[in-house]
Enzyme design. Structure first.
Site, mmCIF file in Angstrom:
data_model
loop_
_atom_site.group_PDB
_atom_site.id
_atom_site.type_symbol
_atom_site.label_atom_id
_atom_site.label_comp_id
_atom_site.label_asym_id
_atom_site.label_seq_id
_atom_site.Cartn_x
_atom_site.Cartn_y
_atom_site.Cartn_z
ATOM 1 N N GLU A 1 -3.636 38.234 8.534
ATOM 2 C CA GLU A 1 -4.626 36.953 8.391
ATOM 3 C C GLU A 1 -4.557 36.169 9.830
ATOM 4 O OE1 GLU A 1 -5.922 36.483 5.643
ATOM 5 O OE2 GLU A 1 -4.513 36.942 3.917
ATOM 6 N N HIS B 1 1.218 30.354 6.111
ATOM 7 C CA HIS B 1 0.652 30.929 4.861
ATOM 8 C C HIS B 1 1.813 31.567 4.070
ATOM 9 C CE1 HIS B 1 -1.706 33.073 1.862
ATOM 10 N NE2 HIS B 1 -1.293 34.313 2.386
ATOM 11 N N HIS C 1 2.826 32.001 -0.689
ATOM 12 C CA HIS C 1 2.542 32.531 -1.914
ATOM 13 C C HIS C 1 3.193 31.531 -2.860
ATOM 14 C CE1 HIS C 1 0.987 36.648 -0.559
ATOM 15 N NE2 HIS C 1 0.383 35.845 0.125
ATOM 16 N N GLU D 1 6.287 10.849 -3.335
ATOM 17 C CA GLU D 1 6.256 11.498 -2.030
ATOM 18 C C GLU D 1 4.874 12.133 -1.833
ATOM 19 O OE1 GLU D 1 8.911 11.713 0.294
ATOM 20 O OE2 GLU D 1 9.688 10.356 -1.238
ATOM 21 N N HIS E 1 -3.930 33.075 -4.881
ATOM 22 C CA HIS E 1 -3.476 33.952 -3.812
ATOM 23 C C HIS E 1 -2.136 32.965 -3.130
ATOM 24 C CE1 HIS E 1 -3.648 36.230 0.408
ATOM 25 N NE2 HIS E 1 -2.621 35.744 0.008
#
Ligand code: 13P
Ligand code: ZN
Length: 277
Positions: free
Chosen positions: A115, A138, A140, A168, A209
């Site tokens: 990525e 990144h 999941h 929040e 994803h």
């Protein structure tokens, strides 16, 4: 001082381990990049020369000369803290921008995350907006991914939902959550789509994803993801309790929150016109 003993490697190890322990990075899921300055790199005696050159197949020339500590492709986040010199690497973007020089790490022949296009394109975009930008992350997160199956993929609707799941949320991501369509991971196309969203958002949902997020520091970006995922988790829990919301944070409550915390909500998602006194 050796780079392995630096606070940068320590923070990368700690953060990847936390991401793994939260269940947001199964197997080799997830990747992190952290920009280092020239002064920071100059402190270490062992970063003098290029170990090898690694080609990249997009134009990263706007970042020429910049340094990134980045996780390796195929590396398990449960292992990075034990093997940082194998599972992460410090690279410098070459002047041409079509390759990186490896200065430390990836000592078994590894390479930056698949990525990397999304990371570097996001760094390019965010540095135009904020020169303090240093981190792209990144992972999941389970509840956020689940939400991308069950909820309409509309930025206003998802952002407003998550703002109302806890006080929040609005304070931590007042601009809301960007969403791209489902796209093939690891491609330049998903990198470009993500970077385009990063002109407006610091957090972007990759449906089915995961999440992409950016900011000034590891803790800030980790906290951003943690807050988004917590809001998604509350939504999951509400649904599992039958889904009937008896009471909720209202639009007026959001306006009051914005006022007292000095944040500006995305005007497309919440108008500030009707502020209560
Ligand atoms: P890498 O192992 O190449 O970092 O890929 C993991 C991932 O999450 C892809 O989206
Ligand atoms: Zn992924």
């Amino acid at each position: 001082m050796k780079f392995i003993d630096s606070k940068f490697v320590e923070k990368m190890s700690e953060t990847t381990n936390e991401l793994y322990k939260h269940g947001w990075d199964e197997r080799n899921g997830g990747n992190v990049s952290l920009r280092l300055t020239q002064e920071e790199v100059d402190q270490f005696d062992d970063l003098g020369k290029t170990i090898r050159n690694i080609p990249i197949d997009f134009d990263a020339s706007p970042l020429a000369g910049q340094y990134y500590l980045v996780t390796g492709t195929g590396r398990y986040f449960k292992n990075v803290h034990n093997y940082p010199e194998r599972d992460a690497g410090l690279v410098r973007i070459t002047d041409e921008g079509n390759s990186v020089d490896l200065l430390w790490g990836f000592n078994d022949g590894g390479q930056p995350t698949s990525e990397f296009p999304s990371h570097l394109m996001t760094h390019i975009q965010r540095q135009k907006i904020d020169s303090n930008q240093r981190v792209v992350m990144h992972c999941h997160p389970t509840n956020l991914i689940a939400l991308s199956f069950t909820h309409e993929l509309d930025e206003a609707s998802i952002s407003r939902l998550l703002w109302k799941m806890q006080a929040e949320s609005l304070v931590v991501f007042p601009e809301g959550v960007g969403i791209i369509p489902y796209m093939t991971p690891g491609t330049n196309d998903i990198g470009q789509a993500t970077a385009d969203k990063m002109s407006e958002y610091r957090v972007v949902m990759w449906p089915h994803h995961g999440i992409f997020a950016c900011g000034d520091s590891m803790d800030e970006v980790y906290g951003l993801i943690e807050t988004v995922e917590k809001a998604c988790q509350i939504y999951t829990t509400i649904k599992s309790q039958g889904g009937n919301i008896e009471q909720s944070i209202t639009d007026d409550d959001l306006r009051d929150l914005a006022k007292s915390f000095g944040v500006t909500p995305n005007p497309d998602f919440l108008s500030m016109d009707a502020v209560k006194n």
